[in-house]
Design a protein around this motif. Structure first.
Motif, mmCIF file in Angstrom:
data_model
loop_
_atom_site.group_PDB
_atom_site.id
_atom_site.type_symbol
_atom_site.label_atom_id
_atom_site.label_comp_id
_atom_site.label_asym_id
_atom_site.label_seq_id
_atom_site.Cartn_x
_atom_site.Cartn_y
_atom_site.Cartn_z
ATOM 1 N N ASN A 162 0.846 -1.196 0.000
ATOM 2 C CA ASN A 162 0.000 0.000 0.000
ATOM 3 C C ASN A 162 0.885 1.251 0.000
ATOM 4 O O ASN A 162 0.852 2.050 0.930
ATOM 5 C CB ASN A 162 -0.920 -0.032 1.233
ATOM 6 N N THR A 163 1.692 1.408 -1.040
ATOM 7 C CA THR A 163 2.659 2.514 -1.014
ATOM 8 C C THR A 163 1.952 3.869 -0.986
ATOM 9 O O THR A 163 2.385 4.771 -0.279
ATOM 10 C CB THR A 163 3.616 2.465 -2.228
ATOM 11 N N GLU A 164 0.874 4.013 -1.735
ATOM 12 C CA GLU A 164 0.160 5.299 -1.735
ATOM 13 C C GLU A 164 -0.289 5.656 -0.315
ATOM 14 O O GLU A 164 -0.092 6.780 0.144
ATOM 15 C CB GLU A 164 -1.034 5.230 -2.700
ATOM 16 N N GLY A 170 11.646 13.163 -0.209
ATOM 17 C CA GLY A 170 11.780 11.836 -0.814
ATOM 18 C C GLY A 170 11.310 11.762 -2.255
ATOM 19 O O GLY A 170 10.962 12.769 -2.883
ATOM 20 N N ILE A 171 11.308 10.517 -2.766
ATOM 21 C CA ILE A 171 11.024 10.254 -4.177
ATOM 22 C C ILE A 171 9.556 10.526 -4.530
ATOM 23 O O ILE A 171 9.251 11.061 -5.593
ATOM 24 C CB ILE A 171 11.391 8.782 -4.512
ATOM 25 N N TYR A 172 8.644 10.201 -3.621
ATOM 26 C CA TYR A 172 7.207 10.357 -3.893
ATOM 27 C C TYR A 172 6.890 11.802 -4.300
ATOM 28 O O TYR A 172 6.204 12.045 -5.290
ATOM 29 C CB TYR A 172 6.419 9.964 -2.642
ATOM 30 N N ASN A 173 7.431 12.765 -3.531
ATOM 31 C CA ASN A 173 7.169 14.170 -3.851
ATOM 32 C C ASN A 173 8.054 14.670 -4.994
ATOM 33 O O ASN A 173 7.652 15.558 -5.748
ATOM 34 C CB ASN A 173 7.380 15.045 -2.613
ATOM 35 N N ALA A 174 9.245 14.099 -5.123
ATOM 36 C CA ALA A 174 10.134 14.498 -6.223
ATOM 37 C C ALA A 174 9.490 14.156 -7.568
ATOM 38 O O ALA A 174 9.625 14.904 -8.542
ATOM 39 C CB ALA A 174 11.485 13.798 -6.088
#
Ligand code: MG
Length: 365
Positions: A81-83, A273-277
């Motif tokens: 559930n990464t989201e 982190g990567i999610y926002n990048a």
């Protein structure tokens, strides 16, 4: 598989030579490492440097954020559930982007390992290699020329020159380096907020008038001064790259819409982190703006997470991922291979780092 623990540890690696910018002097990488564990025993790793002068994050604040806020928020969540995980990570507290970045990359590391693929492939990428520049610290001119020549000798074709301390003397610095390294080496100039808007225009125009070819000038004015960034960008021909002015996707969109810079420097420690990048990558791509991927004084773990992102997104056309090259030695096992100016992506799952040089003590539940 559920997250059953998130632990923090510390790593210290001496630098080959002191790192000096308009903001600070540093002699060691002293970073916080993070380990995220799932109930089947799988583990993901992350790293955060305490860069108080840029992000406001300190050793103590990163450890406290991870242990007291992020850990309780994420324990028990399914790794698939990464989201859901990234929503909770970003909303369990404001700011603290370095702590969030360390946990974010550890989650991506775990998830990619679960997929059995290197992270850059999970992110959709196909690039196998990345060329990075090397930072030349701000020093007396002779020392900077010597350091630049040594870098070119080592194989670097792009140098990032730190300036921003003494106004027009910076023109002399850059001119001396250009003279020494010749016309083929690409020069990036980073003022780290060290000039004001009018001074920036004077300095950059002086370089242009002398015919000293500069690839870009990074963050000439203070981070908050969007008007100043816009003034500089509209009064010179040299491309202007925003670094400290852009932490979030909101910052990036505002800066792009106001035409306050030509390029954006993405760093995981600013975005959290990567999610926002990835959001900044998408926004920049929509507007046709290219990005650089950069790093703080990070060692191979965090820089490799950034390398995976760079290998995955074509909007990232420039890399400033020299952290591992600035370290005296590499204490990690596995991960992308750093050979001077080139970073080679490997096929190992996740970020690829299999052993980190610190011990993690389990937290009490
Ligand atoms: Mg910078």
């Amino acid at each position: 598989m559920r997250i059953c623990d998130i632990q923090a540890g510390e790593v210290r690696i001496p630098l080959r030579k002191p790192f000096r910018t308009a903001l600070r002097t540093v002699e060691n990488v002293e970073d916080i490492l993070v380990r995220v564990v799932t109930d089947d025993g799988a583990e993901g790793f992350g790293e955060a440097p305490p860069t108080a002068v840029i992000t406001g994050d300190t050793r103590g604040s990163i450890i406290t954020a991870v242990r007291d806020f992020i850990r309780p928020a994420l324990i028990g969540m399914e790794i698939e559930n990464t989201e859901g995980i990234f929503q909770k990570l970003n909303h369990c507290m404001v700011k603290n982007t370095s702590a969030k970045a360390a946990v974010d990359m550890a989650i991506y590391d775990l998830f990619a390992k679960r997929c059995g693929l290197p992270l850059y492939q999970v992110l959709g990428g196909a690039a196998r290699e990345i060329e990075t520049d090397l930072t030349i610290s701000v020093n007396e001119i002779g020392q900077m020329v010597e350091d630049s020549l040594e870098a070119v000798q080592r194989g670097y074709r792009i140098l990032k020159i730190k300036v921003g301390k003494e106004g027009l003397k910076d023109v002399e610095r850059i001119a001396a380096i250009r003279e020494a390294v010749g016309p083929k080496v690409s020069l990036r100039v980073d003022a780290n907020q060290g000039w004001d808007a009018r001074q920036s225009v004077r300095i950059i125009r002086a370089l242009e008038d002398k015919g000293i070819n500069i690839e870009l000038v990074e963050q000439p004015v203070p981070a908050w001064d969007f008007e100043g960034m816009k003034f500089v960008t509209s009064h010179v021909d040299t491309p202007i790259l925003a670094d400290e002015s852009v932490f979030s996707a909101q910052d990036a969109i505002r800066l792009i819409q106001e035409r306050a810079a030509d390029l954006i420097n993405i760093k995981l420690m600013k975005t959290g982190g990567i999610y926002n990048a990835l959001k900044i990558c998408s926004a920049a791509e929509i507007y046709g703006v290219e990005c650089m991927i950069g790093c703080m004084l990070e060692s191979k773990l965090a820089v490799s997470a950034a390398a995976h992102l760079a290998a995955a997104r074509t909007v990232i056309t420039k890399a400033d991922l020299d952290g591992p090259s600035l370290c005296l030695f590499d204490p990690y096992e596995g991960g992308p291979e750093y050979r001077e100016n080139m970073i080679y992506m490997m096929d190992a799952p996740g970020i690829g780092i299999t052993r980190v040089p610190c011990s993690f003590l389990p937290e009490e539940s």
